[in-house]
Scaffold this motif. Structure first.
Motif, PDB file in Angstrom:
ATOM      1  N   LYS A 183      -7.375 -73.716 -16.361  1.00  0.00           N
ATOM      2  CA  LYS A 183      -6.323 -72.793 -15.928  1.00  0.00           C
ATOM      3  C   LYS A 183      -6.724 -72.019 -14.677  1.00  0.00           C
ATOM      4  O   LYS A 183      -5.884 -71.709 -13.831  1.00  0.00           O
ATOM      5  N   GLU A 184      -8.009 -71.681 -14.557  1.00  0.00           N
ATOM      6  CA  GLU A 184      -8.486 -70.873 -13.444  1.00  0.00           C
ATOM      7  C   GLU A 184      -9.962 -71.144 -13.199  1.00  0.00           C
ATOM      8  O   GLU A 184     -10.642 -71.745 -14.038  1.00  0.00           O
ATOM      9  N   LEU A 185     -10.446 -70.706 -12.058  1.00  0.00           N
ATOM     10  CA  LEU A 185     -11.863 -70.803 -11.727  1.00  0.00           C
ATOM     11  C   LEU A 185     -12.459 -69.397 -11.778  1.00  0.00           C
ATOM     12  O   LEU A 185     -11.893 -68.459 -11.206  1.00  0.00           O
ATOM     13  N   ARG A 186     -13.594 -69.256 -12.455  1.00  0.00           N
ATOM     14  CA  ARG A 186     -14.232 -67.951 -12.595  1.00  0.00           C
ATOM     15  C   ARG A 186     -15.540 -67.901 -11.796  1.00  0.00           C
ATOM     16  O   ARG A 186     -16.231 -68.908 -11.659  1.00  0.00           O
ATOM     17  N   THR A 187     -15.837 -66.708 -11.303  1.00  0.00           N
ATOM     18  CA  THR A 187     -17.106 -66.523 -10.616  1.00  0.00           C
ATOM     19  C   THR A 187     -18.213 -66.283 -11.630  1.00  0.00           C
ATOM     20  O   THR A 187     -17.954 -65.965 -12.791  1.00  0.00           O
ATOM     21  N   LYS A 188     -19.434 -66.454 -11.183  1.00  0.00           N
ATOM     22  CA  LYS A 188     -20.546 -65.970 -11.991  1.00  0.00           C
ATOM     23  C   LYS A 188     -20.505 -64.442 -11.972  1.00  0.00           C
ATOM     24  O   LYS A 188     -19.806 -63.835 -11.161  1.00  0.00           O
ATOM     25  N   SER A 201     -20.529 -59.947  -0.491  1.00  0.00           N
ATOM     26  CA  SER A 201     -21.587 -60.862  -0.912  1.00  0.00           C
ATOM     27  C   SER A 201     -21.011 -62.219  -1.281  1.00  0.00           C
ATOM     28  O   SER A 201     -19.826 -62.347  -1.599  1.00  0.00           O
ATOM     29  N   GLN A 202     -21.881 -63.239  -1.216  1.00  0.00           N
ATOM     30  CA  GLN A 202     -21.522 -64.593  -1.619  1.00  0.00           C
ATOM     31  C   GLN A 202     -21.803 -64.753  -3.108  1.00  0.00           C
ATOM     32  O   GLN A 202     -22.900 -64.456  -3.582  1.00  0.00           O
ATOM     33  N   VAL A 203     -20.791 -65.238  -3.837  1.00  0.00           N
ATOM     34  CA  VAL A 203     -20.904 -65.376  -5.284  1.00  0.00           C
ATOM     35  C   VAL A 203     -20.589 -66.823  -5.663  1.00  0.00           C
ATOM     36  O   VAL A 203     -19.520 -67.340  -5.307  1.00  0.00           O
ATOM     37  N   PRO A 204     -21.487 -67.509  -6.377  1.00  0.00           N
ATOM     38  CA  PRO A 204     -21.189 -68.882  -6.816  1.00  0.00           C
ATOM     39  C   PRO A 204     -20.137 -68.895  -7.920  1.00  0.00           C
ATOM     40  O   PRO A 204     -20.010 -67.936  -8.692  1.00  0.00           O
ATOM     41  N   LEU A 205     -19.384 -69.974  -7.990  1.00  0.00           N
ATOM     42  CA  LEU A 205     -18.415 -70.149  -9.060  1.00  0.00           C
ATOM     43  C   LEU A 205     -19.109 -70.710 -10.300  1.00  0.00           C
ATOM     44  O   LEU A 205     -20.062 -71.484 -10.199  1.00  0.00           O
ATOM     45  N   ASP A 206     -18.612 -70.309 -11.457  1.00  0.00           N
ATOM     46  CA  ASP A 206     -19.131 -70.798 -12.729  1.00  0.00           C
ATOM     47  C   ASP A 206     -18.306 -72.019 -13.140  1.00  0.00           C
ATOM     48  O   ASP A 206     -17.263 -71.893 -13.789  1.00  0.00           O
ATOM     49  N   LEU A 207     -18.764 -73.208 -12.745  1.00  0.00           N
ATOM     50  CA  LEU A 207     -17.977 -74.434 -12.885  1.00  0.00           C
ATOM     51  C   LEU A 207     -18.517 -75.338 -13.980  1.00  0.00           C
ATOM     52  O   LEU A 207     -19.725 -75.361 -14.243  1.00  0.00           O
ATOM     53  N   THR A 208     -17.626 -76.099 -14.589  1.00  0.00           N
ATOM     54  CA  THR A 208     -18.027 -77.122 -15.546  1.00  0.00           C
ATOM     55  C   THR A 208     -18.586 -78.329 -14.776  1.00  0.00           C
ATOM     56  O   THR A 208     -18.292 -78.510 -13.588  1.00  0.00           O
TER      57      THR A 208
END
Length: 350
Positions: A183-188, A201-208
């Motif tokens: 449904k959506e993409l979440r950041t770490k 700041s640069q934040v990585p995405l918490d991806l499957t």
């Protein structure tokens, strides 16, 4: 009888002598040695070896996509001349698979000794694995909003004004079954603990893993806006002193009230706000009135916002005389700003 034998012996000696004198004997021996050497060398060059051959997928329809990870190489055991096999091992041979007739679902690649076209003189003995499974799915595209995930609170006396993400959404192309589950993409996690100032700041995405296979490890930009908590504070009875052309001018009313927005901790400490602000006046074109403005005094590092001044305009009790017929001169002088010093009156209760 002896004569016959003697004649044959003489004839053999004569033939040997003839061959030796004409180098034919040496030539025959050289040919025989060369044939033997070639035979022995050829036998040494024939080897058996297992090499890795990449799988080459061809003709996949544009509306389909491979939805699963699969083994991209096969191991084949071949027999043949050493030099030819080494050339084959350099990547000149692939296992080609046509997907022109593929449909959504499972596609089986069967591997046997006839699956790989080996160069002339090389035999394929074995192929591993015997089969490979591909998951074929429809190709889809979907837009996903990016949602920030936070923990902690900003420092006491401060507030989080906003937290925005750039980009705030990402379009992804991939297997329909994979994209339909998201449904959506979440950041770490973004840690806000003790934050006292704005930051980027640069934040990585918490991806499957499935999404990482489609877009790789991806980061976004987090814009965090933080400011000190503020309160409105009234400052009453600020005396107005207007100096014009080096002379002190009396105005009416002689005092002004200010409504300020100041940091919460300053208000709690009971700091005298009269000492933190400046009043300045700009004489209007009529030469008889002046507008008041207030600014933070000096570089005190405090963010003080002026909400209002009451009254905003004062009247000069003894306006300077206007030069006869020189309205432009009066208009020119009206643009000069002169400082007005605040009095010592204490701040009133609102």
């Amino acid at each position: 009888m002896e004569k016959v034998i003697s004649d044959k012996t003489k004839s053999g000696h004569s033939l040997f002598y003839h061959l030796r004198n004409n180098n034919w004997l040496y030539r025959v021996i050289s040919v025989l040695l060369a044939l033997g050497l070639w035979y022995m060398t050829g036998r040494e060059d024939v080897i058996d070896k297992t090499i890795v051959v990449p799988i080459e997928l061809l003709n996949l329809p544009r509306d389909l996509v491979i939805a699963s990870q699969f083994k991209r190489n096969i191991d084949i055991t071949v027999s043949g001349p050493k030099l030819a096999i080494e050339k084959m091992n350099s990547g000149s041979v692939t296992r080609q698979v046509s997907l022109a007739n593929a449909q959504p679902g499972t596609f089986v690649i069967n591997n046997d000794t006839d699956s790989v076209s080996a160069p002339r003189g090389i035999s394929v003995l074995r192929v591993q694995p015997a089969s490979i499974l591909l998951s074929i799915d429809k190709l889809a595209q979907k837009y996903f909003p990016v949602v920030p995930v936070t923990k902690g609170e900003v420092a006491a006396g401060f507030q989080l004004n906003s937290l925005t993400i750039e980009p705030d959404g990402i379009s992804i192309s991939g297997p329909e079954t994979v994209l339909s589950q998201i449904k959506e993409l979440r950041t770490k996690v973004i840690d806000l603990s003790g934050l006292k100032e704005s930051k980027q700041s640069q934040v990585p995405l918490d991806l499957t893993p499935d999404i990482v296979n489609l877009i790789g490890d991806t980061s976004v930009t987090a814009n965090i806006k933080v400011s000190a908590k503020t309160v409105e504070k009234a400052v009453s009875g600020v005396e107005v002193e207007l100096v014009l052309n080096g002379k002190k001018q009396k105005v009416s009313p002689a005092r002004a009230d200010l409504l300020l927005r100041v940091p919460q901790d300053i208000a709690k400490k009971g700091v005298d706000l009269h000492k933190l602000i400046n009043l300045t006046a700009v004489v209007n074109p009529d030469g008889e009135t002046a507008n008041l403005t207030a600014t933070s005094k000096g570089d005190n590092g405090l963010k003080i916002e002026v909400i209002g001044i009451f009254p905003a305009t004062v009247r000069l009790l003894s306006p300077p005389p206007k030069p006869p017929g020189d309205g432009q001169a009066a208009e020119h002088n009206s643009g000069k700003a002169t400082p007005a010093r605040g009095g010592d009156s204490s701040s009133p209760k609102r």
